[in-house]
Design a protein around this motif. Structure first.
Motif, PDB file in Angstrom:
ATOM      1  N   SER A   1      20.204   8.667  -0.048  1.00 21.75           N
ATOM      2  CA  SER A   1      20.762   9.841   0.641  1.00 21.75           C
ATOM      3  C   SER A   1      19.698  10.901   0.914  1.00 21.75           C
ATOM      4  CB  SER A   1      21.903  10.454  -0.190  1.00 21.75           C
ATOM      5  OG  SER A   1      21.431  10.831  -1.474  1.00 21.75           O
ATOM      6  N   GLU A   2      18.514  10.762   0.270  1.00 31.70           N
ATOM      7  CA  GLU A   2      17.420  11.701   0.488  1.00 31.70           C
ATOM      8  C   GLU A   2      16.140  10.937   0.808  1.00 31.70           C
ATOM      9  OE1 GLU A   2      17.741  15.601  -2.070  1.00 31.70           O
ATOM     10  OE2 GLU A   2      18.015  13.874  -3.397  1.00 31.70           O
ATOM     11  N   LYS A   3      15.227  11.605   1.493  1.00 36.25           N
ATOM     12  CA  LYS A   3      13.966  10.987   1.910  1.00 36.25           C
ATOM     13  C   LYS A   3      13.092  10.638   0.717  1.00 36.25           C
ATOM     14  CE  LYS A   3      12.515  12.533   6.424  1.00 36.25           C
ATOM     15  NZ  LYS A   3      11.713  13.478   7.191  1.00 36.25           N
ATOM     16  N   VAL A   4      12.612   9.393   0.687  1.00 41.18           N
ATOM     17  CA  VAL A   4      11.589   9.010  -0.291  1.00 41.18           C
ATOM     18  C   VAL A   4      10.274   8.696   0.410  1.00 41.18           C
ATOM     19  CG1 VAL A   4      13.290   8.148  -1.945  1.00 41.18           C
ATOM     20  CG2 VAL A   4      12.288   6.577  -0.266  1.00 41.18           C
ATOM     21  N   ALA A   5      10.318   8.625   1.740  1.00 42.28           N
ATOM     22  CA  ALA A   5       9.135   8.413   2.579  1.00 42.28           C
ATOM     23  C   ALA A   5       9.489   8.900   3.974  1.00 42.28           C
ATOM     24  CB  ALA A   5       8.737   6.942   2.616  1.00 42.28           C
TER      25      ALA A   5
ATOM     26  N   ALA B   1       9.973   9.754  -4.401  1.00 47.05           N
ATOM     27  CA  ALA B   1       9.314   8.477  -4.116  1.00 47.05           C
ATOM     28  C   ALA B   1       9.008   7.722  -5.408  1.00 47.05           C
ATOM     29  CB  ALA B   1       8.034   8.712  -3.319  1.00 47.05           C
ATOM     30  N   ARG B   2       8.495   8.433  -6.401  1.00 49.81           N
ATOM     31  CA  ARG B   2       8.180   7.789  -7.677  1.00 49.81           C
ATOM     32  C   ARG B   2       9.437   7.232  -8.342  1.00 49.81           C
ATOM     33  NH1 ARG B   2       3.996   5.901 -11.160  1.00 49.81           N
ATOM     34  NH2 ARG B   2       4.967   5.623 -13.181  1.00 49.81           N
ATOM     35  N   VAL B   3      10.496   8.024  -8.349  1.00 51.27           N
ATOM     36  CA  VAL B   3      11.761   7.570  -8.952  1.00 51.27           C
ATOM     37  C   VAL B   3      12.263   6.320  -8.244  1.00 51.27           C
ATOM     38  CG1 VAL B   3      14.177   8.179  -9.320  1.00 51.27           C
ATOM     39  CG2 VAL B   3      12.388   9.872  -9.768  1.00 51.27           C
ATOM     40  N   PHE B   4      12.152   6.301  -6.927  1.00 49.83           N
ATOM     41  CA  PHE B   4      12.596   5.144  -6.147  1.00 49.83           C
ATOM     42  C   PHE B   4      11.808   3.890  -6.513  1.00 49.83           C
ATOM     43  CE2 PHE B   4      11.562   2.495  -2.419  1.00 49.83           C
ATOM     44  CZ  PHE B   4      12.804   1.933  -2.195  1.00 49.83           C
ATOM     45  N   VAL B   5      10.492   4.007  -6.595  1.00 52.10           N
ATOM     46  CA  VAL B   5       9.659   2.839  -6.918  1.00 52.10           C
ATOM     47  C   VAL B   5       9.976   2.341  -8.325  1.00 52.10           C
ATOM     48  CG1 VAL B   5       7.295   1.995  -7.239  1.00 52.10           C
ATOM     49  CG2 VAL B   5       7.829   3.495  -5.316  1.00 52.10           C
ATOM     50  N   GLU B   6      10.146   3.257  -9.263  1.00 60.37           N
ATOM     51  CA  GLU B   6      10.497   2.854 -10.627  1.00 60.37           C
ATOM     52  C   GLU B   6      11.815   2.083 -10.665  1.00 60.37           C
ATOM     53  OE1 GLU B   6      10.569   6.452 -12.869  1.00 60.37           O
ATOM     54  OE2 GLU B   6       8.402   6.471 -13.236  1.00 60.37           O
ATOM     55  N   LYS B   7      12.770   2.521  -9.866  1.00 60.30           N
ATOM     56  CA  LYS B   7      14.095   1.910  -9.877  1.00 60.30           C
ATOM     57  C   LYS B   7      14.126   0.559  -9.170  1.00 60.30           C
ATOM     58  CE  LYS B   7      18.874   2.652  -8.371  1.00 60.30           C
ATOM     59  NZ  LYS B   7      19.794   3.494  -7.564  1.00 60.30           N
TER      60      LYS B   7
ATOM     61  N   ASN C   1       0.825  -1.212   0.000  1.00 63.94           N
ATOM     62  CA  ASN C   1       0.000   0.000   0.000  1.00 63.94           C
ATOM     63  C   ASN C   1       0.856   1.258   0.000  1.00 63.94           C
ATOM     64  OD1 ASN C   1      -2.322  -1.520  -0.005  1.00 63.94           O
ATOM     65  ND2 ASN C   1      -2.679  -1.353   2.193  1.00 63.94           N
ATOM     66  N   ALA C   2       1.907   1.236   0.812  1.00 67.50           N
ATOM     67  CA  ALA C   2       2.809   2.391   0.871  1.00 67.50           C
ATOM     68  C   ALA C   2       3.489   2.613  -0.469  1.00 67.50           C
ATOM     69  CB  ALA C   2       3.847   2.189   1.968  1.00 67.50           C
ATOM     70  N   LEU C   3       3.954   1.538  -1.086  1.00 66.98           N
ATOM     71  CA  LEU C   3       4.673   1.658  -2.354  1.00 66.98           C
ATOM     72  C   LEU C   3       3.762   2.166  -3.469  1.00 66.98           C
ATOM     73  CD1 LEU C   3       6.751  -1.612  -2.083  1.00 66.98           C
ATOM     74  CD2 LEU C   3       7.685   0.711  -2.100  1.00 66.98           C
TER      75      LEU C   3
END
Length: 379
Positions: free
Chosen positions: A321-325, A356-362, A295-297
């Motif tokens: 190195s930066e917050k995604v959540a 956050a979106r970039v992280f999920v895509e990666k 759900n979080a993702l």
């Protein structure tokens, strides 16, 4: 490859199936739809009669007298009559140690039948099972979903009753049978790694698959009020720390009534849930976690700021190195501080949402994740 996915939690197997289909494999899901969430299945062992208006009357009556849920029998029977369709698969993956969700004796009987008529079997560590429950009971982590139980919060105790089944002698037989027969066990996120770390069957962690092709990223600028969403499942609210989120929201409302809108839902189907949290800038997901669940993702993929598990272990694993959540700690004061900061700095909401979106895509793309599963299964 012909692949059978047994059971469903939080749409994990549905997303994995979509990735596997993209890669040209034949995939079948059999599940009860994860209760009221009603996720799709190719074959369903959902307790349709017990969950109907008519059937629910005797079901509730029997439960009040005996504390036994008749829907377990119906789920088992429906699975039994599906067995002839669940043959000859090259690979079978179980969502957890009790994927059929019937009584322990019936579960073991059905699993033995399933093992006899298929080839390689793998187990997911996803949710509570014998291993994770005992790990939590030993208090080996800084905190866990057992915190409200350990704190003896009276209202929470009923939510833990079903968990003790995983520590019973009858379930231990299922656990022992599975660990003798499976090729290996896979953790679905970092919360399940430590309980398995020294287990000879442990094959590592594979991140949750997210079908980003069906999830539209929407930039999340704040034009008027900041919308905060809290979706509640009454059956596991304490285990997710919802009571702490609610306390934090009460404090936030007093100070920022003119700047925020709060949406709270309870026990609604997945499709309705999605419609509600689509309106949000901030999604309050769960507290007692070190990594994110499905759900979080999904919310992160849409560009939301999600309060969830995002501990240092998670940041180190993915080299962030930066917050995604926002790491939601089991501390009301900390939750309030994090909410205050976002309300006072609305530009940060959009910045975290983009990351956050970039992280999920990666890290969670459903096709890339499906490839990781195939590599483990084939090896």
């Amino acid at each position: 490859m012909r692949i059978l996915l047994v059971g469903e939690f939080s749409r994990l197997h549905n997303s994995l199936k979509e990735g596997l289909l993209k890669l040209g494999h034949e995939v079948v899901i059999v599940s009860n739809g994860d209760g009221f969430k009603n996720y799709p299945s190719d074959y369903s062992n959902r307790a349709f009669w017990c969950e109907s208006k008519l059937g629910n009357i005797p079901r509730q009556l029997i439960y009040r007298i005996t504390k036994f849920d008749m829907s377990k029998i119906e789920r088992g029977l429906r699975f039994y009559f599906l067995l002839n369709k669940l043959k000859g698969f090259d690979c079978v993956q179980l969502i957890n140690e009790a994927p059929i969700q019937t009584t322990a004796k019936f579960e073991l009987y059905l699993l033995k039948k399933l093992f006899k008529q298929n080839h390689k079997f793998f187990l997911l560590c996803s949710g509570v099972d014998y291993v994770t429950l005992n790990h939590m009971l030993d208090k080996k982590e800084r905190y866990s979903i057992m915190n409200p139980y350990f704190e003896r919060i009276k209202e929470s105790l009923i939510q833990y009753e079903s968990m003790w089944e995983y520590n019973s002698k009858s379930h231990k037989k299922i656990h022992d049978f599975l660990y003798k027969k499976i090729k290996g066990v896979i953790a679905s996120d970092l919360d399940y790694v430590n309980p398995l770390i020294n287990n000879p069957k442990f094959l590592g962690m594979i991140p949750n698959p997210i079908n980003i092709s069906t999830i539209e990223f929407v930039e999340n600028p704040v034009k008027d009020k900041i919308v905060i969403f809290l979706g509640i499942n009454n059956g596991n609210s304490y285990k997710k720390g919802i009571h702490l989120f609610e306390k934090a929201l009460e404090i936030i409302k007093q100070k920022y009534a003119d700047k925020i809108e709060i949406i709270v839902t309870r026990n609604i189907p997945y499709q309705d849930y999605i419609k509600q949290f689509n309106k949000a800038h901030i999604v309050l997901d769960q507290i007692y976690a070190y990594d994110q669940g499905y759900n979080a993702l999904e919310a992160m993929a849409k560009g939301k700021v999600v309060f969830t598990g995002a501990e240092k272990e998670f940041e180190d694993y993915f080299n962030l190195s930066e917050k995604v959540a926002v790491n939601a700690l089991p501390n009301v004061e900390n939750l309030v501080t994090e909410l205050f900061y976002l309300i006072e700095n609305p530009n940060e909401i959009q910045a975290i949402g983009i990351r956050a979106r970039v992280f999920v895509e990666k890290e969670h793309d459903y096709v890339k994740v499906a490839e990781k599963y195939l590599k483990v299964w084939e090896n």
